[in-house]
Design an enzyme around this catalytic site. Structure first.
Site, PDB file in Angstrom:
ATOM      1  N   ASP A  27       0.282 -42.988   3.465  1.00  0.00           N
ATOM      2  CA  ASP A  27       1.649 -42.852   3.992  1.00  0.00           C
ATOM      3  C   ASP A  27       2.416 -44.169   4.004  1.00  0.00           C
ATOM      4  O   ASP A  27       2.949 -44.586   5.036  1.00  0.00           O
ATOM      5  CB  ASP A  27       1.617 -42.278   5.418  1.00  0.00           C
ATOM      6  CG  ASP A  27       0.739 -41.057   5.551  1.00  0.00           C
ATOM      7  OD1 ASP A  27       0.709 -40.256   4.601  1.00  0.00           O
ATOM      8  OD2 ASP A  27       0.080 -40.897   6.597  1.00  0.00           O
ATOM      9  N   GLU A  67       7.836 -32.867   4.667  1.00  0.00           N
ATOM     10  CA  GLU A  67       7.487 -33.878   5.670  1.00  0.00           C
ATOM     11  C   GLU A  67       7.747 -35.258   5.090  1.00  0.00           C
ATOM     12  O   GLU A  67       8.231 -35.409   3.969  1.00  0.00           O
ATOM     13  CB  GLU A  67       6.010 -33.727   6.059  1.00  0.00           C
ATOM     14  CG  GLU A  67       5.063 -33.847   4.874  1.00  0.00           C
ATOM     15  CD  GLU A  67       3.622 -33.550   5.227  1.00  0.00           C
ATOM     16  OE1 GLU A  67       3.244 -33.691   6.402  1.00  0.00           O
ATOM     17  OE2 GLU A  67       2.855 -33.171   4.306  1.00  0.00           O
TER      18      GLU A  67
END
Length: 543
Positions: A14, A187
């Site tokens: 991420d 997301e």
């Protein structure tokens, strides 16, 4: 120079990448591992130097008892108004309808810290990021979590204005700006203002092999005003099963001082057993989700495109204005434990290293036995990431247990459900210290040596343990003098320490394999184990 992907190897998921002047920074998720949020810097996008972690005290992050793969999800790093801003979520529930995520904001004048005490922002959803508009206004943009069973849980991307005077969100301004595509599971949003448009980059498809990065844009920040990019997605490996890199998506865009563009995203490098079909099994990724960087060009309609195609490339041309960053040649590590603080390669679970766990310095790491390796509250485990598929890790251990409930040794660890270790314990039948090897496989615990546990001669003060990771498998060995080694005749399947294996039965599968040192005393007397001369040595992968 050229970028060799992944640029951050082993559990660096991420990525949130920014540039300040001529220096690039990346922040990565750490989940239940301490300290919170991993930071690196570079001036060439090729070599990356670790920085002090921004979340380094319990007042910023209290993860005691959080489930595996809970904790810090998808931090967002930004720079505006002369300071660094870091938004991070702390997720308390992993499986089931709820996530119980709280988002926080900390700031710092210097990337090295100190970082402020956190401001609680909201709990609408995870993967929150902060967008600084060119008119001075700021917005929190985030995935929205819907726990109702009759709705899709990923309920679009929410934008909420942030009041910089009161340092709080303005909930009355919240609105859904994009619901994603039919791929679903939208997301990891990041927002940029370029070419007269607001560009929204967001991950879709889940974080496994169907993962991708989608792009939409709008002239305004009005509700549901974003249109998806023609030929979307920007990046993904769902249709490139033979690519070296897989699972790419969820990341951030950055420009260079000379105007080139790059995109950092998570990725993974799977392998398969020789008996597994190339199309039936995408593979196993014990190194977890890593960080890759791809070059971006803009087409005539001002949409971003990955140079070389949306499957990405293993090797990417570095920026033409790159300033070489000097870092060690590989991830090998030798620690004599001379310092009174753990080095940056070391991590603990959920809480910082402290007196309850043990001490370090003067040539040894002293671990005080606490709970089992399945404990979410009190655990004496110090570990580092697997960063390559082939390495040896060795350590010297002094430990004198009084009962079988006292154990200390060397572990390969994914989470509380999946791990193995070689350890010293007490055999009450023989009244001897012994060496045992055990594995916990989704809480099916197996002691492999049992009546064949290896006796430690009374005159031996220390034992040496070694684990040898060879991509698809790994093994353990021991020595009574640190020179003459004896292999344990057991071979472990490395896939059992992968996201892909854990995801088959557990909703939290976001980290990667670690090798570590642990002490357990279930009798409650805090028996101490002394570790010395730790060595993690990379070995060239013949494959």
């Amino acid at each position: 120079m050229r970028i060799s992907n992944p640029v951050l190897r082993g559990f660096n998921a991420d990525p949130s990448m920014i540039r300040v002047g001529d220096t690039y920074y990346i922040a990565n998720s750490t989940f239940e591992w301490w300290p919170g949020v991993r930071l690196h810097e570079s001036q060439d996008l090729v070599h990356w130097r670790p920085l002090p972690a921004p979340l380094n005290r319990v007042s910023q992050l209290d993860m005691r008892g959080v489930p595996s793969s809970g904790g810090v999800w998808a931090p967002d790093l930004s720079y505006a108004d002369g300071r660094f801003w870091l938004v991070y979520g702390d997720v308390k529930v992993v499986n089931g309808a709820f996530k119980d995520c709280t988002n926080y904001l900390v700031t710092a004048d210097d990337i090295h810290g100190p970082w402020s005490e956190p401001i609680r922002v909201n709990g609408v959803g995870f993967d929150a990021s902060l967008f600084h508009d060119d008119d001075g206004r700021k917005y929190l943009i985030q995935q929205t979590w819907d726990f109702r069973e009759y709705h899709h849980p990923f309920d679009g991307i929410t934008l909420t204005e942030f009041d910089t005077q009161g340092m709080r969100l303005m909930p009355e301004t919240a609105r859904t700006i994009w619901r994603g595509t039919d791929v679903k599971t939208v997301e990891g949003p990041h927002l940029y203002k370029l070419n007269g448009y607001y560009y929204l980059f967001a991950a879709e498809g889940g974080t496994m092999f169907e993962h991708q990065e989608s792009v939409a844009r709008s002239r305004t920040l009005d509700a549901l005003s974003f249109e998806v990019m023609p030929g979307n997605p920007l990046l993904g490996n769902y249709d490139t099963p033979d690519s070296y890199l897989q699972k790419q998506g969820h990341g951030a865009l950055v420009d260079t001082p000379s105007g080139e563009w790059y995109y950092a995203s998570l990725c993974a490098r799977p392998w398969r057993h020789d008996t597994e079909p190339s199309r039936g099994v995408r593979g196993w990724c014990p190194l977890g989700r890593e960080t890759s960087i791809q070059k971006i060009e803009w087409d005539d309609a001002l949409w971003p495109r990955v140079v070389g195609g949306r499957g990405g490339s293993r090797y990417v041309q570095a920026p033409r204005d790159a300033i070489e960053t000097i870092v060690p040649a590989d991830a090998s590590q030798h620690d004599e434990f001379d310092d009174h603080e753990l080095g940056r390669d070391w991590n603990t679970l959920r809480v910082p290293f402290g007196d309850a766990m043990g001490t370090v310095g003067e040539g040894s790491l002293e671990l005080r036995g606490q709970g089992s390796l399945g404990n979410l509250f009190d655990l004496s485990l110090v570990a580092r990431r697997w960063q390559t598929y082939t390495f040896d890790a060795t350590v010297e251990l002094s430990f004198k247990p009084d009962c079988y409930m006292q154990m200390a040794g060397l572990t390969n660890y994914y989470n509380d459900l999946c791990w193995s270790w070689i350890f010293v314990t007490w055999d009450e039948r023989r009244s001897k210290r012994v060496i045992e090897v055990a594995q916990n496989d989704f809480n099916a615990y197996t002691s492999f040596l049992r009546d064949r546990a290896i006796e430690i001669p009374d005159e031996v003060g220390s034992v040496w343990f070694r684990t040898s990771i060879r991509k698809r498998s790994y093994a353990y060995a021991y020595s009574f003098d640190g020179t003459s080694w004896k292999d344990i005749p057991l071979v472990f399947d490395a896939k059992k320490l992968s996201d892909d294996y854990v995801s088959q039965r557990y909703g939290g599968f976001f980290t990667g394999a670690f090798v570590g040192l642990a002490a357990v005393d279930l009798a409650g007397f805090g028996k101490t184990a002394s570790f010395r001369h730790f060595d993690y040595r990379e070995i060239p992968d013949p494959a």
